[in-house]
Design a protein around this motif. Structure first.
Motif, PDB file in Angstrom:
ATOM      1  N   UNK A 115       0.833  -1.198   0.000  1.00 42.48           N
ATOM      2  CA  UNK A 115       0.000   0.000   0.000  1.00 42.48           C
ATOM      3  C   UNK A 115       0.869   1.251   0.000  1.00 42.48           C
ATOM      4  N   UNK A 116       0.520   2.243  -0.834  1.00 36.41           N
ATOM      5  CA  UNK A 116       1.338   3.458  -0.940  1.00 36.41           C
ATOM      6  C   UNK A 116       1.485   4.217   0.378  1.00 36.41           C
ATOM      7  N   UNK A 117       0.522   4.090   1.276  1.00 36.27           N
ATOM      8  CA  UNK A 117       0.586   4.818   2.537  1.00 36.27           C
ATOM      9  C   UNK A 117       1.560   4.239   3.545  1.00 36.27           C
ATOM     10  N   UNK A 118       2.132   3.088   3.263  1.00 38.22           N
ATOM     11  CA  UNK A 118       3.084   2.462   4.174  1.00 38.22           C
ATOM     12  C   UNK A 118       4.508   2.667   3.657  1.00 38.22           C
ATOM     13  N   UNK A 119       5.309   3.336   4.454  1.00 37.26           N
ATOM     14  CA  UNK A 119       6.629   3.779   4.008  1.00 37.26           C
ATOM     15  C   UNK A 119       7.536   2.618   3.615  1.00 37.26           C
ATOM     16  N   UNK A 120       7.482   1.522   4.377  1.00 37.60           N
ATOM     17  CA  UNK A 120       8.411   0.412   4.148  1.00 37.60           C
ATOM     18  C   UNK A 120       7.796  -0.809   3.485  1.00 37.60           C
ATOM     19  N   UNK A 155       8.547   6.104   9.521  1.00 39.03           N
ATOM     20  CA  UNK A 155       8.644   6.954   8.336  1.00 39.03           C
ATOM     21  C   UNK A 155      10.073   7.095   7.838  1.00 39.03           C
ATOM     22  N   UNK A 156      10.902   6.141   8.184  1.00 41.83           N
ATOM     23  CA  UNK A 156      12.275   6.080   7.674  1.00 41.83           C
ATOM     24  C   UNK A 156      12.493   4.687   7.087  1.00 41.83           C
ATOM     25  N   UNK A 157      13.368   4.601   6.123  1.00 37.61           N
ATOM     26  CA  UNK A 157      13.619   3.319   5.470  1.00 37.61           C
ATOM     27  C   UNK A 157      14.228   2.316   6.446  1.00 37.61           C
ATOM     28  N   UNK A 158      13.702   1.102   6.420  1.00 38.23           N
ATOM     29  CA  UNK A 158      14.282   0.018   7.204  1.00 38.23           C
ATOM     30  C   UNK A 158      14.858  -1.058   6.306  1.00 38.23           C
ATOM     31  N   UNK A 159      15.269  -0.648   5.120  1.00 35.96           N
ATOM     32  CA  UNK A 159      15.892  -1.596   4.194  1.00 35.96           C
ATOM     33  C   UNK A 159      17.138  -2.216   4.812  1.00 35.96           C
ATOM     34  N   UNK A 160      17.841  -1.450   5.682  1.00 39.16           N
ATOM     35  CA  UNK A 160      19.034  -1.979   6.341  1.00 39.16           C
ATOM     36  C   UNK A 160      18.676  -3.119   7.291  1.00 39.16           C
ATOM     37  N   UNK A 161      17.544  -2.997   7.979  1.00 39.67           N
ATOM     38  CA  UNK A 161      17.096  -4.063   8.870  1.00 39.67           C
ATOM     39  C   UNK A 161      16.746  -5.308   8.071  1.00 39.67           C
TER      40      UNK A 161
END
Length: 232
Positions: A115-120, A155-161
């Motif tokens: 969903x577009x409203x979810x940042x991650x 509201x910050x990327x958790x791609x690192x996690x």
């Protein structure tokens, strides 16, 4: 004796024609607006799923992730989900229980609908798809839901996690990084999303049983549908 011809009165003629002209102009404008609206709808409406990409199971693509495979004659339950969606997270243990209860009787398939409203949500889907390329989709699927409370709604990327999850799963990290950053992986996720839009999905989770959308008001609606489909 010839009858005299009525001469048009200049002062009356314009007032008689003006309403007609206004009506014609209004109609022309409305037609033009209708044409523009039709073009916009046709341009924004999601394309129908590519017939060449359809899977052998109903409601799937050829590259859909089949977590439980009971064969082509078994009922197929497809879930469109968003890994960041709280409702999907709440449904996760329920779905796992259903998978156990109907093991060997149904096919269970996961499809993406970030969903577009979810940042991650997209980052999570990319991580899952990158893991899938190394045969670890289900393991990443489980890890993402089991840890949702740690990273969801941020509201910050958790791609690192998510990358640490990949390390924990023993993935080839060079290949993982290439997959996450590559356009093909994103296109794979977006293909599911576009199919979901075409199918009229408005939220997650949304379930399809043998290609038919299930309207759920309570959990028993899902199990009742499965019981009927499996002949219980």
């Amino acid at each position: 004796m010839p009858m005299p011809q009525r001469q048009p009165r200049p002062d009356l003629e314009p007032s008689m024609k003006t309403p007609v002209k206004v009506t014609l102009v209004t109609v022309a404008v409305l037609i033009a607006l209708a044409i523009v609206a039709l073009i916009v709808v046709m341009m924004t409406r999601p394309d129908a799923p590519d017939a060449g990409a359809e899977g052998t199971l109903p409601g799937t693509r050829a590259d859909s992730h089949v977590l439980d495979d009971a064969g082509p004659d078994a009922p197929t339950l497809v879930e469109f989900l968003d890994f960041e969606c709280e409702a999907c997270g709440a449904f996760y243990p329920v779905v796992e229980q259903i998978r156990e209860e109907y093991a060997g009787e149904i096919n269970y398939v996961v499809r993406y609908y970030p969903l577009p409203g979810h940042f991650n949500s997209m980052n999570a889907a990319l991580a899952a798809e990158a893991a899938a390329e190394q045969g670890k989709f289900e393991e990443m699927y489980q890890r993402l839901f089991e840890t949702q409370a740690q990273w969801g709604e941020l509201q910050t990327s958790r791609a690192d996690l998510f990358r640490t999850f990949a390390e924990d799963l023993g993935l080839d990290m060079n290949a993982y990084d290439v997959a996450v950053a590559g356009p093909v992986t994103r296109e794979r996720v977006e293909a599911d999303f576009n199919d979901g839009q075409y199918l009229g999905i408005s939220g997650t989770p949304t379930f399809f049983l043998d290609g038919e959308k299930l309207e759920l008001t309570q959990l028993s609606d899902l199990t009742d549908a499965l019981d009927e489909a499996t002949g219980r």
